[in-house]
Design an enzyme around this catalytic site. Structure first.
Site, PDB file in Angstrom:
ATOM      1  CG  ASP A  13       5.402  -9.925-154.979  1.00  0.00           C
ATOM      2  OD1 ASP A  13       4.660 -10.508-154.225  1.00  0.00           O
ATOM      3  OD2 ASP A  13       6.063 -10.793-156.031  1.00  0.00           O
ATOM      4  CE  LYS A  16      -1.949  -7.580-156.373  1.00  0.00           C
ATOM      5  NZ  LYS A  16      -0.567  -7.665-156.667  1.00  0.00           N
ATOM      6  N   GLY A  40       0.831 -12.911-151.225  1.00  0.00           N
ATOM      7  CA  GLY A  40       0.909 -11.672-150.115  1.00  0.00           C
ATOM      8  C   GLY A  40       1.064 -10.025-150.022  1.00  0.00           C
ATOM      9  CG  HIS A  41      -1.762  -8.339-150.463  1.00  0.00           C
ATOM     10  ND1 HIS A  41      -2.498  -7.730-151.824  1.00  0.00           N
ATOM     11  CD2 HIS A  41      -2.684  -9.882-150.733  1.00  0.00           C
ATOM     12  CE1 HIS A  41      -2.888  -8.254-152.314  1.00  0.00           C
ATOM     13  NE2 HIS A  41      -3.323  -9.574-151.922  1.00  0.00           N
ATOM     14  CD  GLN A 222      -2.041 -15.360-156.767  1.00  0.00           C
ATOM     15  OE1 GLN A 222      -2.909 -15.023-157.073  1.00  0.00           O
ATOM     16  NE2 GLN A 222      -1.685 -15.651-155.459  1.00  0.00           N
TER      17      GLN A 222
END
Length: 427
Positions: A13, A16, A40-41, A222
């Protein structure tokens, strides 16, 4: 050989997606090399927010090839949902390429993920229940189903029947209802038809592009402290987010990697269980969470928050061979009177020279903090490092000194243009 790896240096988180999106403006190809739909991005372009789980962050760009490589475990349902959501917003997804060697997440993986973690009681990992760990387990057990199997009708029917016989026995141990073969078959055969046009040998594709001197961006999911070997085991993911995961997860030789950029959030967060030395269970932690909107992209869970842990970033720098740090979310610290940075760990009165493997020790370390005066001004409009407030530059310069890696990028807001580029040799 312009190939760049972007990897997280903390517990994930870090932002990225935003950095990859920015760099993807000059990239020909963006590659996800590990993880799955548990990552999640969030990408913000011209005020438009895109939440991605499986698709590479470069998918927002026209004329960019976006590769899901062999090291990723792919939930076809999630991939198709994401593609459809982007199509509905006018995004062209024809440039997505899916590795024929990637492993497929099936319903029994998701079910076993949740059931097995709940069975651990107080020792639970805090999994996202997306089936990622069980899919990697099947890969290691050599009973996994790959994308090449999924799109081969006869092979998939045979492999699914064999696996369901085993998996339904495993599910029965938790008192769960068995999965119906015909129902799963019909669902996944439909997925196979939809994904078939995107399936290629991505190893051959990427090596051809490298030989042609194309600009390739490898995007990790991650982060270092969630790496299966190097993170806070067992509170980790099931793959290798470090830069060393690229050769295995994408089929690209180590010598073909040109640069590695480590994404560093200007403070720290983590989701789930496990030690977190700089965690702030107080009003500081609450303020960081609210100012940074620190809630999981995939799960919506509130993230644990704390001050920057420089020893962790230093460790990530050693593991991944970082050329530069990209500092994200510096603007979240705009409203703080003072800011702290952990520069060392102390354990039983002694300064540690390494990150402890033992979680018992890591949970008992005392962070050694340095305190910085805040800048108390909005930095989101700044586009030059020289124009940053003096106190912000002091914080960044000390971070580079403690970590031993120069700052190459500074993000001062969520939008693509809210970025300061310091390093001149990125692509």
């Amino acid at each position: 050989m312009p190939t760049i790896v972007v990897t997280g240096t903390q517990w994930g988180d870090e932002g990225k997606g935003k950095v990859v999106d920015y760099l993807a403006q000059k990239a020909d190809t963006v590659v996800r090399y590990q993880g799955g739909s548990n990552a999640g991005h969030t990408v913000v372009v011209a005020g438009e927010e895109y939440k991605l789980r499986l698709l590479p962050s470069g998918v927002i760009h026209k004329n960019t090839v976006n590769v899901i490589a062999n090291g990723v475990v792919v939930d076809p349902e999630v991939m198709i949902q994401e593609m459809d959501a982007l199509i509905a917003r006018g995004i062209d997804v024809s440039g997505i390429r899916l590795s024929n060697r990637a492993h497929v997440v099936l319903p029994y993986h998701r079910m076993l993920d949740g059931l097995s973690d709940e069975a651990r009681g107080s020792g639970k990992i805090g999994t996202t229940k997306r089936g990622i760990g069980p899919c990697y387990m099947d890969k290691a057990r050599r009973i996994g189903i790959r994308v090449c199997d999924l799109i081969d009708t006869d092979e998939f029917r045979k492999r699914l029947k064999e696996n369901l016989e085993l998996k339904n026995k495993e599910l029965s141990l938790y008192g769960a209802e068995p999965l119906d073969y015909e129902k799963v078959l019909a669902e996944y055969e439909a997925y196979a038809e939809r994904l078939r046009p995107h399936v290629v040998d991505t190893i051959a594709l990427l090596n051809r592009e490298i030989a042609a001197n194309k600009k390739i961006l490898f995007e990790g999911a991650q982060a270092t402290m969630l790496d299966i070997d190097y993170g806070t085991y067992p509170y980790v993911t099931a793959s290798h987010p470090v830069s060393g995961g690229v050769p295995v997860g994408a089929g690209v030789a180590p010598r073909k990697i040109d640069k590695v950029i480590g994404i560093v959030k200007a403070y720290c967060t983590r989701v789930g269980e496990g030690p977190f030395p700089t965690e702030q269970l107080n009003e500081i932690g609450d303020k960081l969470r609210e100012a940074g909107h620190e809630f999981g992209t995939v799960t919506g869970r509130p993230r644990r928050t704390g001050w920057l842990d420089a020893p962790v970033v230093r460790y990530a720098g050693e593991l991944s061979g970082l050329d530069y740090m990209a500092i994200t979310r510096l603007d979240i610290l705009d409203g703080f009177d003072e800011i702290k940075m952990c520069v060392d760990y102390k354990y039983k009165g002694e300064i540690l020279k390494e990150i402890p493997a033992s979680l018992k020790v890591l949970a008992e370390v005392e962070p050694v903090y340095e305190t910085f005066e805040g800048w108390k001004t909005d930095i989101s409009g700044i586009r030059s490092y020289e124009d940053l407030p003096a106190n912000a530059k002091k914080y960044l310069e000390r971070m580079a000194e403690v970590v031993g890696v120069p700052v190459g990028i500074v993000s001062v807001g969520p939008n693509r243009d809210e970025t300061i580029i310091i390093a001149s040799d990125l692509f």
